[in-house]
Design an enzyme around this catalytic site. Structure first.
Site, PDB file in Angstrom:
ATOM      1  CE  LYS A 136      -3.972   1.929   2.544  1.00 50.99           C
ATOM      2  NZ  LYS A 136      -4.874   1.755   3.698  1.00 50.99           N
TER       3      LYS A 136
ATOM      4  CB  SER B  27      -8.224   3.590   2.736  1.00 47.82           C
ATOM      5  OG  SER B  27      -7.397   3.010   3.707  1.00 47.82           O
TER       6      SER B  27
ATOM      7  CB  SER C 139      -8.465   0.770   5.700  1.00 46.14           C
ATOM      8  OG  SER C 139      -9.140   2.000   5.680  1.00 46.14           O
TER       9      SER C 139
END
Lengths: 94, 477
Positions: free
Chosen positions: B79, B154, B178
């Protein structure tokens, strides 16, 4: 209820420039959120005193074994928007 | 070289490397090929690294020398808010578009020692603020199962990369769901670790008292392997747990668990009927597997979202102060130093980030601090106590991961409060700091597409092992 002046004041405190359009839409969006979180006012209660592993607490360490001066300078200076030698360059403040 | 990526796991890949069926180079090439084919549409990646094959070549040398670990040569996506030294890290924001990380996050340091292959950095909601990946400054990621729908967020790019076979496994971060919510939306397994279990050093902070890095994969076993590789005490993270606190205190020999179901909390509005039906089926399945189902009460959980949306903006408004265009990131020059701040932040930060900064500044301002921030912290303690009491009685708690399946792109983007309500089942776990895992548990067919539904298992602090055991049992792994 907030008004546009409140949003402007908060934006100044947070150092963000907002357009008039953004101010209006923020006002429209923030009010329902504050309305929603207002339900916290109705809560009352006691907390037991035993704390377990997930608790937040400060963990300190002795101020030693610092890295040698200059170890990361090159990489950090490379990320600066403006620099002169090993110094960060900013607009005149005073 | 034809490798069955769809059914591949870490142990299968490892054993193929050892047996010489294919090399780390072959596997990395296979993933690069998939990325080339699919990522134009899915948009899981912000950048695919140019040295993937070089990394794989090095891994092959380690494999040849007989010193390979389980993770050597395993292709993983990272990420975009986790730092890898010398590589760009933008957190999905314009203000860090050209920022290059100056050091490795601890999780990256650990994975480098294992010899993994970093494929690239994945798309995310800007600074992890959002639940759909629509808040990325670089455009949304699509759900690989139905590209008209969001992958969740997210960590939407991380999850989409695995779901579309563009990575074997991924690392994401979870502040209020997330990792788990996108895993649920894309039919994968995602773990939110105990707060303090995995070092946050090198993870860009959003809500510092809630953020945790965690793994995403197809199987519980792969999630467990990655978890064991990244966990551990770290002096550089002031909230890292001591090794003694990381011990699992549960009775892991007990194969039949007591499973708590908070029925009162599940009766809130807004839960999709199919999600509820699927949850009830999961309860029956657990019963059949011999686990005992117990009704429990978590009376303060209904306040979780209200608490979360005070604490998070408060922490965000402080954490985002560092993005001011001065020492790193994008600077927009004005008349003087102060104007530089205003202009850099205006141009560099997106709408949701600004919204949370303003909201956070409000709840922390004089006169409102007690009513909002202090009150939220008090109620947070009550929520923590609810779990503590529940875990005196049960081994594990279950809820759906999300109240709905993946929604359409654009459906909720103009109503932040509606978007926040999607986090109802995941947020309380971060507030309490306990670990939770989302596993695929069913489907809802819409528009001819089978959209996945997730089941969330929650355990007491440091009891990740309990989560692995019961979810493997549930999935018959």
């Amino acid at each position: 209820m907030l008004d546009i002046k409140d949003i402007e004041k908060l934006a100044t405190l947070a150092r963000i420039k907002l357009t008039d359009e953004e101010k209006k839409s923020l006002l429209k969006e923030i009010d329902p959120i504050l309305g929603y979180v207002a339900q916290l006012k109705e809560v009352s209660g006691k907390i037991s005193d035993v704390r377990n592993a997930g608790e937040h607490r400060n963990i300190t360490r002795s101020d030693e074994k610092a890295n040698e001066s200059g170890t990361y300078t090159k990489e950090l200076v490379a990320e600066m928007p403006e620099s002169e030698g090993n110094y960060l360059k900013v607009e005149k403040i005073l | 070289m034809n490798i069955d990526l769809k059914n591949l796991t870490i142990t299968k890949a490892h054993s193929s490397f050892i047996k010489g069926e294919y090399t780390a180079m072959d596997l990395a090439s296979a993933y690069l090929e998939e990325i080339k084919k699919k990522d134009g549409e899915v948009h899981a990646y912000l950048e695919v690294f140019s040295d993937v094959l070089d990394q794989a070549k090095k891994a092959d040398e380690v494999i040849k020398s007989g010193k390979a670990g389980l993770l050597t040569g395993i292709p993983i996506s990272i990420k975009d808010n986790i730092l890898i030294k010398g590589r760009k890290a933008s957190a999905g924001s314009k203000i860090l578009e050209n920022y290059t990380a100056t050091y490795d996050a601890i999780v990256i340091e650990k994975l480098k020692k294992e010899g993994v292959v970093f494929l690239g950095r994945t798309n995310m909601d800007e600074f992890a603020m959002g639940g759909s990946t629509e808040n990325s400054a670089y455009g949304p990621t699509k759900n690989p199962i139905d590209i008209e729908r969001v992958p969740g967020g997210s960590s939407g790019g991380a999850v989409a990369s695995v779901a579309s076979n563009e990575a074997l496994v991924a690392l994401g971060s979870d502040t209020g769901g997330s990792i788990r919510q996108p895993a649920s939306f894309c039919g994968l397994v995602g773990l939110k670790t105990t707060y303090g279990m995995v070092s946050r050093y090198g993870l860009m902070a959003m809500g510092s008292s809630l953020d945790q890095i965690g793994p995403i994969a197809r199987t519980v076993e792969d999630v467990e392997i990655l978890f064991n590789a990244i966990k551990g005490n770290d002096l550089k993270d002031a909230t890292s747990l001591k090794n003694t606190d990381m011990k699992n205190n549960s009775d892991s020999k007990k194969t039949k668990k007591k499973v708590g179901v908070p029925y009162d909390f599940l009766n809130i509005d807004g839960i999709d009927k199919d999600v509820r039906d699927s949850f009830n089926e999961s309860v029956e399945k657990l019963k059949k597997l011999g686990h005992e189902i117990v009704k429990i009460e978590l009376p303060n959980l209904k306040y979780s979202l209200a608490v979360y949306y005070v604490i998070v903006p408060a922490e965000v408004s402080s954490n985002m102060a560092r993005y001011d265009g001065m020492r790193f990131g994008e600077r927009v020059s004005g008349e003087n130093g102060i104007e530089d701040y205003f202009l850099s932040r205006e141009k560099g930060l997106g709408k949701e980030v600004k919204r949370r900064i303003i909201l956070g500044t409000y709840v922390l301002s004089a006169g409102y601090y007690d009513a909002y921030y202090n009150k939220a912290n008090l109620v947070r303690e009550l929520i923590r106590d609810d779990y503590k009491k529940a875990f005196e009685e049960v081994d594990v708690i279950i809820t759906p991961t999300a109240p709905n399946v993946a929604f359409k792109i654009g459906e909720k983007v103009n109503d932040p409060l509606q978007m926040y309500l999607e986090d109802i089942f995941t947020v309380p776990i971060n507030l309490a700091g306990v670990p939770a895992i989302s596993v695929p548990s069913g489907f809802k067919t819409i528009d001819g597409k089978k959209m996945p539904i997730g089941l969330q298992f929650i355990a007491n602090h440091s009891c990740e092992e309990v989560l692995f055991e019961i979810s493997k049992n549930f999935l018959c792994e």
